[in-house]
Design a protein around this motif. Structure first.
Motif, PDB file in Angstrom:
ATOM      1  N   ARG A  74       0.812  -1.212   0.000  1.00  0.00           N
ATOM      2  CA  ARG A  74       0.000   0.000   0.000  1.00  0.00           C
ATOM      3  C   ARG A  74       0.848   1.266   0.000  1.00  0.00           C
ATOM      4  O   ARG A  74       1.920   1.302   0.591  1.00  0.00           O
ATOM      5  CB  ARG A  74      -0.891   0.055   1.248  1.00  0.00           C
ATOM      6  N   ALA A  75       0.319   2.285  -0.652  1.00  0.00           N
ATOM      7  CA  ALA A  75       0.868   3.646  -0.615  1.00  0.00           C
ATOM      8  C   ALA A  75       2.335   3.723  -1.046  1.00  0.00           C
ATOM      9  O   ALA A  75       3.111   4.493  -0.487  1.00  0.00           O
ATOM     10  CB  ALA A  75       0.674   4.258   0.774  1.00  0.00           C
ATOM     11  N   ALA A  76       2.703   2.926  -2.018  1.00  0.00           N
ATOM     12  CA  ALA A  76       4.094   2.949  -2.500  1.00  0.00           C
ATOM     13  C   ALA A  76       4.389   4.279  -3.186  1.00  0.00           C
ATOM     14  O   ALA A  76       3.558   4.786  -3.942  1.00  0.00           O
ATOM     15  CB  ALA A  76       4.333   1.806  -3.483  1.00  0.00           C
ATOM     16  N   PRO A  77       5.546   4.863  -2.934  1.00  0.00           N
ATOM     17  CA  PRO A  77       5.900   6.111  -3.612  1.00  0.00           C
ATOM     18  C   PRO A  77       6.064   5.863  -5.117  1.00  0.00           C
ATOM     19  O   PRO A  77       6.468   4.766  -5.533  1.00  0.00           O
ATOM     20  CB  PRO A  77       7.218   6.523  -2.967  1.00  0.00           C
ATOM     21  N   PRO A  78       5.757   6.869  -5.917  1.00  0.00           N
ATOM     22  CA  PRO A  78       5.852   6.715  -7.377  1.00  0.00           C
ATOM     23  C   PRO A  78       7.217   6.217  -7.847  1.00  0.00           C
ATOM     24  O   PRO A  78       7.295   5.413  -8.773  1.00  0.00           O
ATOM     25  CB  PRO A  78       5.557   8.114  -7.908  1.00  0.00           C
ATOM     26  N   GLN A  79       8.292   6.658  -7.219  1.00  0.00           N
ATOM     27  CA  GLN A  79       9.636   6.237  -7.622  1.00  0.00           C
ATOM     28  C   GLN A  79       9.790   4.728  -7.500  1.00  0.00           C
ATOM     29  O   GLN A  79      10.385   4.075  -8.357  1.00  0.00           O
ATOM     30  CB  GLN A  79      10.688   6.965  -6.777  1.00  0.00           C
ATOM     31  N   LEU A  80       9.222   4.138  -6.470  1.00  0.00           N
ATOM     32  CA  LEU A  80       9.311   2.701  -6.267  1.00  0.00           C
ATOM     33  C   LEU A  80       8.479   1.948  -7.304  1.00  0.00           C
ATOM     34  O   LEU A  80       8.930   0.948  -7.867  1.00  0.00           O
ATOM     35  CB  LEU A  80       8.861   2.344  -4.854  1.00  0.00           C
ATOM     36  N   VAL A  81       7.291   2.431  -7.585  1.00  0.00           N
ATOM     37  CA  VAL A  81       6.446   1.803  -8.604  1.00  0.00           C
ATOM     38  C   VAL A  81       7.113   1.914  -9.977  1.00  0.00           C
ATOM     39  O   VAL A  81       7.119   0.952 -10.753  1.00  0.00           O
ATOM     40  CB  VAL A  81       5.039   2.433  -8.610  1.00  0.00           C
ATOM     41  N   GLN A  82       7.709   3.065 -10.269  1.00  0.00           N
ATOM     42  CA  GLN A  82       8.408   3.244 -11.551  1.00  0.00           C
ATOM     43  C   GLN A  82       9.595   2.287 -11.663  1.00  0.00           C
ATOM     44  O   GLN A  82       9.849   1.722 -12.730  1.00  0.00           O
ATOM     45  CB  GLN A  82       8.870   4.691 -11.708  1.00  0.00           C
ATOM     46  N   LEU A  83      10.320   2.090 -10.577  1.00  0.00           N
ATOM     47  CA  LEU A  83      11.443   1.168 -10.577  1.00  0.00           C
ATOM     48  C   LEU A  83      10.964  -0.265 -10.839  1.00  0.00           C
ATOM     49  O   LEU A  83      11.546  -0.987 -11.645  1.00  0.00           O
ATOM     50  CB  LEU A  83      12.195   1.246  -9.242  1.00  0.00           C
ATOM     51  N   ALA A  84       9.884  -0.652 -10.180  1.00  0.00           N
ATOM     52  CA  ALA A  84       9.325  -1.990 -10.393  1.00  0.00           C
ATOM     53  C   ALA A  84       8.864  -2.157 -11.835  1.00  0.00           C
ATOM     54  O   ALA A  84       9.089  -3.202 -12.455  1.00  0.00           O
ATOM     55  CB  ALA A  84       8.170  -2.235  -9.425  1.00  0.00           C
ATOM     56  N   THR A  85       8.250  -1.123 -12.389  1.00  0.00           N
ATOM     57  CA  THR A  85       7.794  -1.166 -13.778  1.00  0.00           C
ATOM     58  C   THR A  85       8.975  -1.280 -14.724  1.00  0.00           C
ATOM     59  O   THR A  85       8.950  -2.068 -15.673  1.00  0.00           O
ATOM     60  CB  THR A  85       6.952   0.088 -14.103  1.00  0.00           C
ATOM     61  N   PHE A  86      10.034  -0.526 -14.466  1.00  0.00           N
ATOM     62  CA  PHE A  86      11.237  -0.573 -15.301  1.00  0.00           C
ATOM     63  C   PHE A  86      11.799  -1.995 -15.374  1.00  0.00           C
ATOM     64  O   PHE A  86      12.215  -2.457 -16.427  1.00  0.00           O
ATOM     65  CB  PHE A  86      12.283   0.393 -14.750  1.00  0.00           C
ATOM     66  N   PHE A  87      11.803  -2.693 -14.239  1.00  0.00           N
ATOM     67  CA  PHE A  87      12.339  -4.049 -14.197  1.00  0.00           C
ATOM     68  C   PHE A  87      11.297  -5.114 -14.562  1.00  0.00           C
ATOM     69  O   PHE A  87      11.589  -6.307 -14.517  1.00  0.00           O
ATOM     70  CB  PHE A  87      12.933  -4.358 -12.820  1.00  0.00           C
ATOM     71  N   GLY A  88      10.086  -4.673 -14.905  1.00  0.00           N
ATOM     72  CA  GLY A  88       9.041  -5.619 -15.289  1.00  0.00           C
ATOM     73  C   GLY A  88       8.435  -6.374 -14.120  1.00  0.00           C
ATOM     74  O   GLY A  88       7.902  -7.465 -14.302  1.00  0.00           O
ATOM     75  N   LEU A  89       8.521  -5.814 -12.927  1.00  0.00           N
ATOM     76  CA  LEU A  89       8.039  -6.493 -11.735  1.00  0.00           C
ATOM     77  C   LEU A  89       6.689  -5.962 -11.234  1.00  0.00           C
ATOM     78  O   LEU A  89       6.177  -6.433 -10.229  1.00  0.00           O
ATOM     79  CB  LEU A  89       9.081  -6.381 -10.614  1.00  0.00           C
ATOM     80  N   ASP A  90       6.133  -4.990 -11.931  1.00  0.00           N
ATOM     81  CA  ASP A  90       4.855  -4.426 -11.514  1.00  0.00           C
ATOM     82  C   ASP A  90       3.734  -5.458 -11.610  1.00  0.00           C
ATOM     83  O   ASP A  90       2.715  -5.328 -10.939  1.00  0.00           O
ATOM     84  CB  ASP A  90       4.518  -3.150 -12.294  1.00  0.00           C
ATOM     85  N   GLY A  91       3.907  -6.506 -12.416  1.00  0.00           N
ATOM     86  CA  GLY A  91       2.931  -7.570 -12.505  1.00  0.00           C
ATOM     87  C   GLY A  91       3.125  -8.644 -11.440  1.00  0.00           C
ATOM     88  O   GLY A  91       2.237  -9.427 -11.162  1.00  0.00           O
ATOM     89  N   VAL A  92       4.299  -8.657 -10.824  1.00  0.00           N
ATOM     90  CA  VAL A  92       4.615  -9.645  -9.793  1.00  0.00           C
ATOM     91  C   VAL A  92       4.283  -9.091  -8.403  1.00  0.00           C
ATOM     92  O   VAL A  92       3.740  -9.802  -7.560  1.00  0.00           O
ATOM     93  CB  VAL A  92       6.110 -10.035  -9.858  1.00  0.00           C
ATOM     94  N   LEU A  93       4.609  -7.844  -8.186  1.00  0.00           N
ATOM     95  CA  LEU A  93       4.318  -7.185  -6.908  1.00  0.00           C
ATOM     96  C   LEU A  93       2.921  -6.582  -6.961  1.00  0.00           C
ATOM     97  O   LEU A  93       2.523  -6.036  -7.992  1.00  0.00           O
ATOM     98  CB  LEU A  93       5.361  -6.099  -6.629  1.00  0.00           C
ATOM     99  N   ARG A  94       2.199  -6.664  -5.879  1.00  0.00           N
ATOM    100  CA  ARG A  94       0.812  -6.188  -5.851  1.00  0.00           C
ATOM    101  C   ARG A  94       0.757  -4.799  -5.186  1.00  0.00           C
ATOM    102  O   ARG A  94       0.566  -4.687  -3.978  1.00  0.00           O
ATOM    103  CB  ARG A  94      -0.068  -7.179  -5.119  1.00  0.00           C
ATOM    104  N   PHE A  95       0.928  -3.762  -6.007  1.00  0.00           N
ATOM    105  CA  PHE A  95       0.840  -2.391  -5.499  1.00  0.00           C
ATOM    106  C   PHE A  95      -0.616  -1.948  -5.437  1.00  0.00           C
ATOM    107  O   PHE A  95      -1.365  -2.174  -6.395  1.00  0.00           O
ATOM    108  CB  PHE A  95       1.615  -1.426  -6.408  1.00  0.00           C
ATOM    109  N   GLU A  96      -1.007  -1.347  -4.341  1.00  0.00           N
ATOM    110  CA  GLU A  96      -2.356  -0.816  -4.177  1.00  0.00           C
ATOM    111  C   GLU A  96      -2.272   0.615  -3.689  1.00  0.00           C
ATOM    112  O   GLU A  96      -1.341   0.976  -2.977  1.00  0.00           O
ATOM    113  CB  GLU A  96      -3.155  -1.663  -3.183  1.00  0.00           C
ATOM    114  N   THR A  97      -3.248   1.421  -4.066  1.00  0.00           N
ATOM    115  CA  THR A  97      -3.259   2.833  -3.644  1.00  0.00           C
ATOM    116  C   THR A  97      -3.959   3.005  -2.330  1.00  0.00           C
ATOM    117  O   THR A  97      -4.629   2.171  -1.835  1.00  0.00           O
ATOM    118  CB  THR A  97      -3.942   3.710  -4.694  1.00  0.00           C
TER     119      THR A  97
END
Length: 86
Positions: A63-86
């Motif tokens: 929950r409440a991940a900072p945008p920089q962390l979500v962008q980093l996960a997306t860059f490495f293709g991990l946004d589908g593996v990690l479950r980010f929620e707002t």
């Protein structure tokens, strides 16, 4: 009860958080709202915490991940593996 990470999720801080891994995955979610910065080691920590939760038969919500962390996960293709929620 939710657990929380704060400050930097960096190579220098990951061992501290990893030593608390079982407590961090005990709840239904992990609050990242106070994380100030993350690097690839911090991302690896989140992967390990998610893996431990899955081993217990559940999915860890981040929950409440900072945008920089979500962008980093997306860059490495991990946004589908990690479950980010707002």
């Amino acid at each position: 009860m939710s657990a929380a990470l704060e400050g930097e999720l960096s190579f220098a801080r990951v061992p501290h958080w990893l030593s608390q891994a079982d407590a961090l995955v005990a709840g239904p979610d992990l609050d990242l709202g106070k994380v100030t910065r993350a690097d690839s080691a911090g991302l690896a920590l989140l992967l390990e915490l998610s893996r431990r939760a899955r081993k217990q038969g559940r999915e860890l919500k981040l929950r409440a991940a900072p945008p920089q962390l979500v962008q980093l996960a997306t860059f490495f293709g991990l946004d589908g593996v990690l479950r980010f929620e707002t």
